[in-house]
Design a protein around this motif. Sequence first.
Motif, short mmCIF file in Angstrom:
data_model
loop_
_atom_site.label_atom_id
_atom_site.label_comp_id
_atom_site.label_asym_id
_atom_site.label_seq_id
_atom_site.Cartn_x
_atom_site.Cartn_y
_atom_site.Cartn_z
N CYS A 99 152.70 51.79 106.39
CA CYS A 99 151.80 52.92 106.66
C CYS A 99 150.37 52.40 106.78
CB CYS A 99 151.90 53.97 105.56
SG CYS A 99 153.58 54.54 105.22
N THR A 100 150.16 51.41 107.59
CA THR A 100 148.92 50.63 107.59
C THR A 100 147.71 51.36 108.14
OG1 THR A 100 148.11 48.37 108.00
CG2 THR A 100 149.16 49.50 109.87
N GLY A 101 147.91 52.39 108.98
CA GLY A 101 146.77 53.17 109.49
C GLY A 101 145.79 52.31 110.27
N THR A 102 144.55 52.28 109.84
CA THR A 102 143.51 51.48 110.51
C THR A 102 143.73 49.98 110.32
OG1 THR A 102 142.10 51.50 108.54
CG2 THR A 102 141.75 53.27 110.17
N ILE A 111 140.96 34.18 103.84
CA ILE A 111 140.52 33.13 104.75
C ILE A 111 139.10 32.70 104.42
CG2 ILE A 111 139.92 32.64 107.16
CD1 ILE A 111 142.29 34.45 107.96
N SER A 112 138.23 33.68 104.14
CA SER A 112 136.85 33.36 103.81
C SER A 112 136.76 32.55 102.52
CB SER A 112 136.02 34.64 103.68
OG SER A 112 136.02 35.36 104.90
N TYR A 113 137.55 32.95 101.52
CA TYR A 113 137.51 32.25 100.23
C TYR A 113 138.09 30.85 100.35
CZ TYR A 113 137.97 31.37 95.24
OH TYR A 113 137.88 30.82 93.98
N GLN A 114 139.12 30.70 101.18
CA GLN A 114 139.82 29.42 101.30
C GLN A 114 139.43 28.68 102.58
OE1 GLN A 114 144.07 29.75 100.61
NE2 GLN A 114 143.79 31.58 99.36
N LYS A 115 138.21 28.86 103.04
CA LYS A 115 137.80 28.32 104.34
C LYS A 115 137.94 26.81 104.44
CE LYS A 115 132.91 28.45 102.96
NZ LYS A 115 131.59 29.02 103.29
N ASN A 116 137.94 26.12 103.30
CA ASN A 116 138.07 24.66 103.33
C ASN A 116 139.51 24.19 103.09
OD1 ASN A 116 135.28 24.28 103.75
ND2 ASN A 116 134.90 24.55 101.56
N THR A 117 140.44 25.14 102.90
CA THR A 117 141.81 24.75 102.58
C THR A 117 142.82 25.24 103.61
OG1 THR A 117 142.08 26.71 101.19
CG2 THR A 117 141.35 24.69 100.10
N ASN A 118 142.37 25.93 104.65
CA ASN A 118 143.25 26.37 105.74
C ASN A 118 144.37 27.28 105.23
OD1 ASN A 118 144.34 26.65 108.27
ND2 ASN A 118 145.43 24.70 108.24
N PHE A 119 144.05 28.56 105.09
CA PHE A 119 145.01 29.57 104.61
C PHE A 119 146.25 29.60 105.50
CE2 PHE A 119 146.42 34.08 104.68
CZ PHE A 119 146.89 34.14 103.38
N LYS A 120 147.43 29.56 104.87
CA LYS A 120 148.70 29.47 105.60
C LYS A 120 149.58 30.70 105.38
CE LYS A 120 148.84 24.40 105.16
NZ LYS A 120 147.60 24.30 104.34
N GLY A 121 149.03 31.75 104.85
CA GLY A 121 149.83 32.93 104.56
C GLY A 121 150.15 33.76 105.78
N GLN A 122 150.79 34.90 105.53
CA GLN A 122 151.17 35.81 106.61
C GLN A 122 150.99 37.24 106.11
OE1 GLN A 122 155.34 36.04 107.58
NE2 GLN A 122 154.95 36.68 109.69
N LEU A 123 150.35 38.07 106.93
CA LEU A 123 150.17 39.48 106.59
C LEU A 123 150.61 40.33 107.78
CD1 LEU A 123 147.39 37.80 105.46
CD2 LEU A 123 147.30 39.92 104.15
N ILE A 124 151.44 41.33 107.50
CA ILE A 124 151.99 42.20 108.55
C ILE A 124 151.69 43.65 108.18
CG2 ILE A 124 154.07 42.98 109.73
CD1 ILE A 124 155.33 40.26 109.12
N GLY A 125 151.19 44.42 109.15
CA GLY A 125 150.98 45.85 108.98
C GLY A 125 151.92 46.63 109.87
N VAL A 126 152.51 47.69 109.34
CA VAL A 126 153.46 48.51 110.09
C VAL A 126 153.02 49.97 110.03
CG1 VAL A 126 155.86 49.29 110.27
CG2 VAL A 126 155.37 46.93 109.58
N ASP A 127 153.12 50.66 111.14
CA ASP A 127 152.84 52.09 111.17
C ASP A 127 153.66 52.74 112.27
OD1 ASP A 127 150.25 53.80 109.86
OD2 ASP A 127 151.29 54.75 111.54
N VAL A 128 154.04 53.99 112.05
CA VAL A 128 154.82 54.72 113.05
C VAL A 128 153.96 55.17 114.22
CG1 VAL A 128 154.51 56.99 111.96
CG2 VAL A 128 156.56 56.54 113.33
N SER A 129 152.66 55.31 114.00
CA SER A 129 151.76 55.86 115.01
C SER A 129 151.25 54.79 115.97
CB SER A 129 150.57 56.54 114.33
OG SER A 129 149.53 56.79 115.25
N PRO A 130 151.47 54.95 117.27
CA PRO A 130 150.91 53.99 118.23
C PRO A 130 149.38 54.01 118.26
CG PRO A 130 151.91 55.86 119.38
CD PRO A 130 152.27 55.99 117.94
N ILE A 131 148.78 55.17 117.96
CA ILE A 131 147.32 55.25 117.90
C ILE A 131 146.81 54.39 116.76
CG2 ILE A 131 145.34 56.80 117.60
CD1 ILE A 131 147.07 59.08 118.65
N ALA A 132 147.48 54.47 115.62
CA ALA A 132 147.07 53.68 114.45
C ALA A 132 147.23 52.19 114.72
CB ALA A 132 147.89 54.09 113.24
N ILE A 133 148.34 51.79 115.31
CA ILE A 133 148.58 50.36 115.58
C ILE A 133 147.55 49.82 116.56
CG2 ILE A 133 150.18 48.74 116.67
CD1 ILE A 133 150.85 49.40 113.78
#
Length: 312
Positions: free
Chosen positions: A118-121, A133-155
């Motif tokens: 329900c990620t919305g904006t 990323i800002s905090y770990q700028k010298n260590t190259n952040f390797k994570g993954q973040l995914i947002g899901v929403d039913v609304s095409p306007i929101a996505i």
Amino acid sequence: MPRITPKTLLKAYRINPLLPLLLPECRTIDQAKIEYKWLSQELPLKKKNYNNIRLLKACQLRFRHYPLQYILKTQPFGNIIINCKPGVLIPRWETEEWCLKLISNVKIINDLKVLDLCTGTGCIPILLAHSLISYQKNTNFKGQLIGVDVSPIAIDLAKENSRQLASNIDGTSLSSVLQFIQGDILNQNNIINKNAHFDIITCNPPYIHNFIRAASVRCYEPKLALYGNLIFYQNLIDKWINRTDSFIYEVGDMNQVQFLYQKLKTLNSKDTWKVGFAKDSNDQVRCVYGYKSNNTRLPMNHIFEKFGQILC
């Protein structure tokens, strides 16, 4: 809510003829003056008369309870600015509050995997990604973040917000760690790769089950993102709980916390779940959260140690 007296309206008019238009939403002259200052500063300046017309129209919209964020088209969220548009829920300070608390507890984790439903904006995963990323700028952040929403306007808006911020980050690109997917989590299966497993699932679901008093919310924000009561907490149990090591779901009341707590207590699982709730700065119950106490990949006890109050 008490009526605004003619004396107050007259006093506001003498200060600025447009202030009475802001009083139905702002309620006090001091708050109306602050909002007028925001409008006059943030609306694009062109020719003087043209700008006066824009201010008049903006104040007239506010008189009809139209949300300020839809007029200004933005809302601060943490240390970033989120674009807003009609049809997508406006980010709230209550959500910002628990999101910042989470960030402070996970900022050193280099490979964090987060799913935001329900990620919305997109405000939650974008602020998380931007901060990590800002905090770990010298260590190259390797994570993954995914947002899901039913609304095409929101996505579409979430992707726009992500693109806008991507240019402000040195090193790792926001687009390389952040993804937005349109999908109906209540009725679709396999929106996310069935083998994907997450450290944290976050969600600000539609949870309202009664009358909304605020006219600006009731009349203008999308009902799809507002009304839901228990359905999304049940969805967590049915579809997502086995795919994550922890979760944070925003709530509207303690009944929703207790609902999820009871469901997890009776869940037939090899995992041992700790469940708690957190209050916001207004002392209102705002989140239900849980984590596997037997998780070995990340120090969940440390991450959630001071997040709120544990129930079990």
